[in-house]
Design a protein around this motif. Structure first.
Motif, PDB file in Angstrom:
ATOM      1  N   ARG A   1       0.841  -1.193   0.000  1.00  0.00           N
ATOM      2  CA  ARG A   1       0.000   0.000   0.000  1.00  0.00           C
ATOM      3  C   ARG A   1       0.870   1.233   0.000  1.00  0.00           C
ATOM      4  O   ARG A   1       2.047   1.184   0.326  1.00  0.00           O
ATOM      5  N   ALA A   2       0.263   2.376  -0.327  1.00  0.00           N
ATOM      6  CA  ALA A   2       0.925   3.666  -0.159  1.00  0.00           C
ATOM      7  C   ALA A   2       0.357   4.319   1.093  1.00  0.00           C
ATOM      8  O   ALA A   2      -0.861   4.350   1.263  1.00  0.00           O
ATOM      9  N   VAL A   3       1.240   4.791   1.970  1.00  0.00           N
ATOM     10  CA  VAL A   3       0.796   5.360   3.244  1.00  0.00           C
ATOM     11  C   VAL A   3       1.640   6.588   3.588  1.00  0.00           C
ATOM     12  O   VAL A   3       2.666   6.858   2.954  1.00  0.00           O
TER      13      VAL A   3
ATOM     14  N   PRO B   1       5.077  10.305   1.072  1.00  0.00           N
ATOM     15  CA  PRO B   1       4.415   9.009   0.853  1.00  0.00           C
ATOM     16  C   PRO B   1       5.441   7.876   0.895  1.00  0.00           C
ATOM     17  O   PRO B   1       6.551   8.010   0.372  1.00  0.00           O
ATOM     18  N   LEU B   2       5.068   6.774   1.513  1.00  0.00           N
ATOM     19  CA  LEU B   2       5.961   5.619   1.653  1.00  0.00           C
ATOM     20  C   LEU B   2       5.217   4.360   1.247  1.00  0.00           C
ATOM     21  O   LEU B   2       3.991   4.298   1.316  1.00  0.00           O
ATOM     22  N   LEU B   3       5.990   3.350   0.840  1.00  0.00           N
ATOM     23  CA  LEU B   3       5.393   2.041   0.595  1.00  0.00           C
ATOM     24  C   LEU B   3       5.236   1.318   1.921  1.00  0.00           C
ATOM     25  O   LEU B   3       6.184   1.257   2.719  1.00  0.00           O
TER      26      LEU B   3
END
Lengths: 255, 255
Positions: free
Chosen positions: A201-203, A220-222
């Motif tokens: 997801r992207a979070v 944004p991080l994976l």
DNA sequence: CAGTGGTCTAGACCACTGG
DNA sequence: CAGTGGTCTAGACCACTGC
């Protein structure tokens, strides 16, 4: 050697006991692997020996071993033998890590710098328990670490391990271990991860996470949530990774 | 049939012409697939016929076909024959799409609702040209579309296709096509995608992207950049997808 | 040199499909 | 029923490894 097609009805829910011979041989070898008859890195008996043991032709054993090799459980080496796959001594250091530099040059900024942030016992929360096939409240080990490349903190990982098989795992042992974590699990605890599933997801990170990765909270991080399984398909690790993807990306090949 | 190990020196840079027979047979069959001797969905000749054609044993043909089946280029059906793999008529509608509902139930909100936003000719920018093995400025087709599930816009895709093989592709034809886009490419343009590479990142959308996905500009999204290849390993599509991952996730299995 | 996995063959039989 | 792919066998030979 012919095994009958078994006209008798099977117990419902069970795999029918009839299957091609080579698959039966495959699962017999698998059982020996699970039982630890041959340890990771060691050779298994030659095809001729196995054929004699199971009273089948060499070709049938060969097909069984081919299937095990396709599953990465075993490695064939011509002229030498067939060896139990291992996370140690493996040239690919991180077999399940798919984050690569954008340049494509693997190892362009050398090996990962590992920092263990925490290692403590917990009672499993509901979601952790479900992923690890435990009951909520069972004791689990929780580990947090950071991987950096070229001085840039890039990966923040939280791990949950079932307490029982990993009794005795401490921050000190983790910090002192030179190789991949899965090699430690294999060598020190007899737990070999053979397969994993990831949900990506992207979070956005929360404040502590952002601090450990030295990024802003708006970066944004994976989020990579992995469940890893052993030979017997038992889930033995839940891992949640936060990956910075400004200079690296998650690479996936679709066949 | 034994092919000699060829003591003659090979031209440098070429694959040595010596390789196991079954691999040679595999590439001969592959050539026929490329040449369109058998179309997607059609059966290829039986193992016995191919063995006769190539003057080798059935077992060797079998091993060649096994390899092609492992590459998903061909599908075996016991009692019927071996068929050229196709994106049409395939039960898995989107073979390369790995975004699944969090519930795990595939099709829990039915099929994707597709909306073509744009389809126009462009001159390839440098990065697009590089990915597609074209020269900068060559004409390419650019397509933008949105996929929604249960009324929720979830995927925004930008595609770039080389202009030449896809001459005549229009917004109208795309909008009228009922199935997967790769099936259209296959049926209407004779371009079959067999393999793809994806690079995944976490990003924030710009204003137009956010609008099309009905999210705020601060919503982290997955950026999935895919290059798809044909039989001859020619890159034939560059696709950049933006995925919402609030109710779905990218699922990956690691062997 | 002996021992290992890798290739190739030929033939028998089984399981599934469709007419 | 004939035709297809799927399994199993037995044996020959090759290519690579290490002593």
């Amino acid at each position: 050697m012919h095994l009958s097609s078994s006209t008798v009805a099977e117990a419902p829910g069970l795999t029918p006991s009839f299957s091609p011979l080579y698959q039966q041989i495959k699962s017999l070898i698998l059982q020996s692997l699970q039982a630890g008859e041959w340890k990771p890195g060691e050779p298994i008996p030659s095809e001729i020996e196995l054929a004699a043991r199971f009273r089948v032709s060499q070709g049938t054993v060969r097909k069984a071993i081919d299937a095990l090799a396709a599953d990465n459980l075993v490695v064939r080496r011509q002229g030498k033998g067939t060896f139990v796959a291992t996370h140690a001594e493996q040239h690919v250091q991180y077999r399940f890590l798919k984050l690569v530099p954008d340049s494509g040059d693997i190892d362009s900024d050398g090996p990962a710098e590992r920092t263990i942030v925490a290692c403590r016992q917990q009672h499993a929360a509901a979601d952790v328990a479900r992923s690890l096939a435990l009951r909520a409240g069972d004791t689990v080990l929780q580990v947090r670490r950071v991987l950096a490349y070229g001085g840039v903190p890039t990966i923040l990982e939280d791990l949950w391990l079932p307490g029982d098989p990993f009794k005795g795992l401490t921050l000190e042992r983790l910090a002192a271990w030179p190789g991949p974590m899965y090699a430690l699990f294999e060598t020190e605890f007899g737990v070999r991860m053979v397969r994993a599933e990831e949900k990506i997801r992207a979070v956005l990170p929360d404040a502590p996470e952002a601090a450990l990765l030295a990024v802003a909270c708006a970066t944004p991080l994976l989020s990579v949530e992995r469940v890893a399984y052993t030979y017997s398909d038992t889930p033995m690790e839940l891992r949640r990774g936060l990956y910075r993807t400004d200079r690296r990306h998650y690479r996936n090949d679709l066949g």
